[in-house]
Design a protein around this motif. Sequence first.
Motif, PDB file in Angstrom:
ATOM      1  N   THR A   8       0.862  -1.181   0.000  1.00 43.94           N
ATOM      2  CA  THR A   8       0.000   0.000   0.000  1.00 43.94           C
ATOM      3  C   THR A   8       0.898   1.229   0.000  1.00 43.94           C
ATOM      4  O   THR A   8       2.095   1.134   0.301  1.00 43.94           O
ATOM      5  CB  THR A   8      -0.929   0.026   1.233  1.00 43.94           C
ATOM      6  OG1 THR A   8      -1.870   1.096   1.086  1.00 43.94           O
ATOM      7  CG2 THR A   8      -0.145   0.239   2.526  1.00 43.94           C
ATOM      8  N   ARG A  67      -4.098   3.926   5.692  1.00 47.92           N
ATOM      9  CA  ARG A  67      -5.547   4.102   5.883  1.00 47.92           C
ATOM     10  C   ARG A  67      -6.323   3.455   4.749  1.00 47.92           C
ATOM     11  O   ARG A  67      -7.395   2.890   4.956  1.00 47.92           O
ATOM     12  CB  ARG A  67      -5.894   5.597   5.952  1.00 47.92           C
ATOM     13  CG  ARG A  67      -5.361   6.282   7.197  1.00 47.92           C
ATOM     14  CD  ARG A  67      -5.468   7.789   7.095  1.00 47.92           C
ATOM     15  NE  ARG A  67      -4.717   8.301   5.956  1.00 47.92           N
ATOM     16  CZ  ARG A  67      -4.544   9.591   5.690  1.00 47.92           C
ATOM     17  NH1 ARG A  67      -5.087  10.510   6.465  1.00 47.92           N
ATOM     18  NH2 ARG A  67      -3.822   9.981   4.648  1.00 47.92           N
ATOM     19  N   LEU A  91      -5.241   0.844   3.015  1.00 47.13           N
ATOM     20  CA  LEU A  91      -5.152  -0.601   3.244  1.00 47.13           C
ATOM     21  C   LEU A  91      -6.175  -1.038   4.284  1.00 47.13           C
ATOM     22  O   LEU A  91      -6.897  -2.021   4.087  1.00 47.13           O
ATOM     23  CB  LEU A  91      -3.740  -0.995   3.671  1.00 47.13           C
ATOM     24  CG  LEU A  91      -3.547  -2.487   3.934  1.00 47.13           C
ATOM     25  CD1 LEU A  91      -2.252  -3.008   3.332  1.00 47.13           C
ATOM     26  CD2 LEU A  91      -3.612  -2.821   5.424  1.00 47.13           C
ATOM     27  N   ALA A  92      -6.276  -0.278   5.375  1.00 46.81           N
ATOM     28  CA  ALA A  92      -7.227  -0.640   6.443  1.00 46.81           C
ATOM     29  C   ALA A  92      -8.660  -0.640   5.921  1.00 46.81           C
ATOM     30  O   ALA A  92      -9.507  -1.396   6.397  1.00 46.81           O
ATOM     31  CB  ALA A  92      -7.076   0.322   7.619  1.00 46.81           C
ATOM     32  N   GLY A 109      -9.444  -1.553   2.978  1.00 48.99           N
ATOM     33  CA  GLY A 109      -9.534  -2.580   1.939  1.00 48.99           C
ATOM     34  C   GLY A 109      -9.376  -2.029   0.532  1.00 48.99           C
ATOM     35  O   GLY A 109      -9.693  -2.702  -0.442  1.00 48.99           O
ATOM     36  N   VAL A 121      -4.281  -8.042   1.118  1.00 51.93           N
ATOM     37  CA  VAL A 121      -4.775  -6.954   1.979  1.00 51.93           C
ATOM     38  C   VAL A 121      -5.802  -7.519   2.974  1.00 51.93           C
ATOM     39  O   VAL A 121      -5.803  -7.165   4.162  1.00 51.93           O
ATOM     40  CB  VAL A 121      -5.355  -5.806   1.116  1.00 51.93           C
ATOM     41  CG1 VAL A 121      -6.236  -4.877   1.928  1.00 51.93           C
ATOM     42  CG2 VAL A 121      -4.213  -5.030   0.464  1.00 51.93           C
ATOM     43  N   GLY A 122      -6.642  -8.444   2.511  1.00 52.82           N
ATOM     44  CA  GLY A 122      -7.604  -9.093   3.404  1.00 52.82           C
ATOM     45  C   GLY A 122      -6.899  -9.856   4.520  1.00 52.82           C
ATOM     46  O   GLY A 122      -7.308  -9.792   5.688  1.00 52.82           O
ATOM     47  N   VAL A 155      -3.834  -9.260   5.708  1.00 54.89           N
ATOM     48  CA  VAL A 155      -3.183  -8.306   6.617  1.00 54.89           C
ATOM     49  C   VAL A 155      -4.219  -7.722   7.578  1.00 54.89           C
ATOM     50  O   VAL A 155      -3.975  -7.620   8.787  1.00 54.89           O
ATOM     51  CB  VAL A 155      -2.461  -7.185   5.826  1.00 54.89           C
ATOM     52  CG1 VAL A 155      -2.058  -6.040   6.742  1.00 54.89           C
ATOM     53  CG2 VAL A 155      -1.240  -7.754   5.104  1.00 54.89           C
ATOM     54  N   ASN A 156      -5.385  -7.371   7.049  1.00 55.52           N
ATOM     55  CA  ASN A 156      -6.423  -6.812   7.933  1.00 55.52           C
ATOM     56  C   ASN A 156      -6.935  -7.858   8.916  1.00 55.52           C
ATOM     57  O   ASN A 156      -7.260  -7.528  10.060  1.00 55.52           O
ATOM     58  CB  ASN A 156      -7.540  -6.183   7.108  1.00 55.52           C
ATOM     59  CG  ASN A 156      -7.120  -4.824   6.541  1.00 55.52           C
ATOM     60  OD1 ASN A 156      -6.339  -4.107   7.171  1.00 55.52           O
ATOM     61  ND2 ASN A 156      -7.617  -4.481   5.366  1.00 55.52           N
ATOM     62  N   ARG A 214      -4.895  -8.379  12.185  1.00 58.88           N
ATOM     63  CA  ARG A 214      -5.145  -7.479  13.318  1.00 58.88           C
ATOM     64  C   ARG A 214      -5.939  -8.143  14.427  1.00 58.88           C
ATOM     65  O   ARG A 214      -5.879  -7.713  15.577  1.00 58.88           O
ATOM     66  CB  ARG A 214      -5.928  -6.244  12.860  1.00 58.88           C
ATOM     67  CG  ARG A 214      -5.232  -5.387  11.848  1.00 58.88           C
ATOM     68  CD  ARG A 214      -6.178  -4.265  11.425  1.00 58.88           C
ATOM     69  NE  ARG A 214      -5.848  -3.737  10.122  1.00 58.88           N
ATOM     70  CZ  ARG A 214      -4.923  -2.804   9.907  1.00 58.88           C
ATOM     71  NH1 ARG A 214      -4.259  -2.305  10.918  1.00 58.88           N
ATOM     72  NH2 ARG A 214      -4.671  -2.380   8.685  1.00 58.88           N
ATOM     73  N   GLU A 215      -6.735  -9.188  14.060  1.00 60.45           N
ATOM     74  CA  GLU A 215      -7.529  -9.901  15.070  1.00 60.45           C
ATOM     75  C   GLU A 215      -6.624 -10.494  16.136  1.00 60.45           C
ATOM     76  O   GLU A 215      -6.912 -10.416  17.328  1.00 60.45           O
ATOM     77  CB  GLU A 215      -8.327 -11.042  14.408  1.00 60.45           C
ATOM     78  CG  GLU A 215      -9.297 -10.591  13.334  1.00 60.45           C
ATOM     79  CD  GLU A 215     -10.522  -9.916  13.937  1.00 60.45           C
ATOM     80  OE1 GLU A 215     -11.037 -10.435  14.930  1.00 60.45           O
ATOM     81  OE2 GLU A 215     -10.918  -8.852  13.406  1.00 60.45           O
ATOM     82  N   VAL A 224       0.733  -0.728  10.325  1.00 64.69           N
ATOM     83  CA  VAL A 224       1.160  -1.087   8.970  1.00 64.69           C
ATOM     84  C   VAL A 224       2.039   0.045   8.436  1.00 64.69           C
ATOM     85  O   VAL A 224       1.588   1.185   8.308  1.00 64.69           O
ATOM     86  CB  VAL A 224      -0.068  -1.327   8.065  1.00 64.69           C
ATOM     87  CG1 VAL A 224       0.345  -1.460   6.611  1.00 64.69           C
ATOM     88  CG2 VAL A 224      -0.824  -2.585   8.532  1.00 64.69           C
TER      89      VAL A 224
END
Length: 292
Positions: free
Chosen positions: A230, A234, A236-237, A239, A254-255, A257-258, A261-262, A269
């Motif tokens: 990215t 922001r 990237l977050a 999507g 990207v999915g 990476v997001n 965060r879980e 990032v």
Amino acid sequence: MSTTDPISRVSVISTGSVVIRPEHVGPTRKNTYVWLFTSTRWTAPRPINVYVIEHRDGLVLFDTGQDRASVTDPGYFPGGLNGLIYSRLAKFEIGPTETLEAGLSGLGYRVDDVGLAVISHLHQDHIGGLPVLGGAEIIISDQEWNSLGEPLPEARGLLRSHIDLFGLRWNRVTPEPLADPDLAPFTEGRDLFGDGSLVLLPTPGHTPGSLSLLVRRPGRVPLLLVGDLTYDARLLAAGKLPGAGDKRQMRVTVGKVNALRESLPGLAVLAAHDPRAAGLLAEALAEPAERR
Ligand SMILES: [Zn+2]
């Protein structure tokens, strides 16, 4: 992971600045070659980041920036159509005090201190420090290295004459299974020092062999150095994807990476050309990690 922190310092330096097309940052529906040859705008100057990690087993770089020779040597870039592509893609400014050596020296290091340099991918603004890194081990994904041998490397941003330099110690790595539930949905990668603090993760999309580096320290916000996945954390977050690269692969990565965060709350990032990256790093270093 043990509770003692094997990492004593994480810093970022920039080898000059670059302007790119706003369509490159994205998102855009336009095909890459359409915006590349029709865009009339440039972004504000962006950094060309090199991340510097002091680990007890050695000084580690993530990316090596852009070589100042690219702005002082008229023969650095190819001519012809490839040259036109490079000139329309980006414009660089790199002053004499903005080299990798100068940046490292500002942090109190010498290039000879670098034990290991991870190259996120082989584009010219990530490999610029190679000429001075003869003393380091250079880590690249095997897949990225192999893409050098595929047709038309120069048109894909790969300048072999600046990459395959005499005397460099390349370590071409392939992902291995990682049995760490905190890395889900990533299931493979490379734990650089075997202590879980620095883990390479395959993040294809910008290029097929692109790598990211996860930095984990006890009691601190985890960092993910993503190279060019990215240009704006922001986006990237949210999507949203950049305007260059393999859209399908980028969407999957990207999915992932997001989703990471879980298991790694607060994950910061940090990209190579995100104008906010240095500020995000400073914030991440100042904050204690969230408790789960
Ligand atoms: Zn780049």
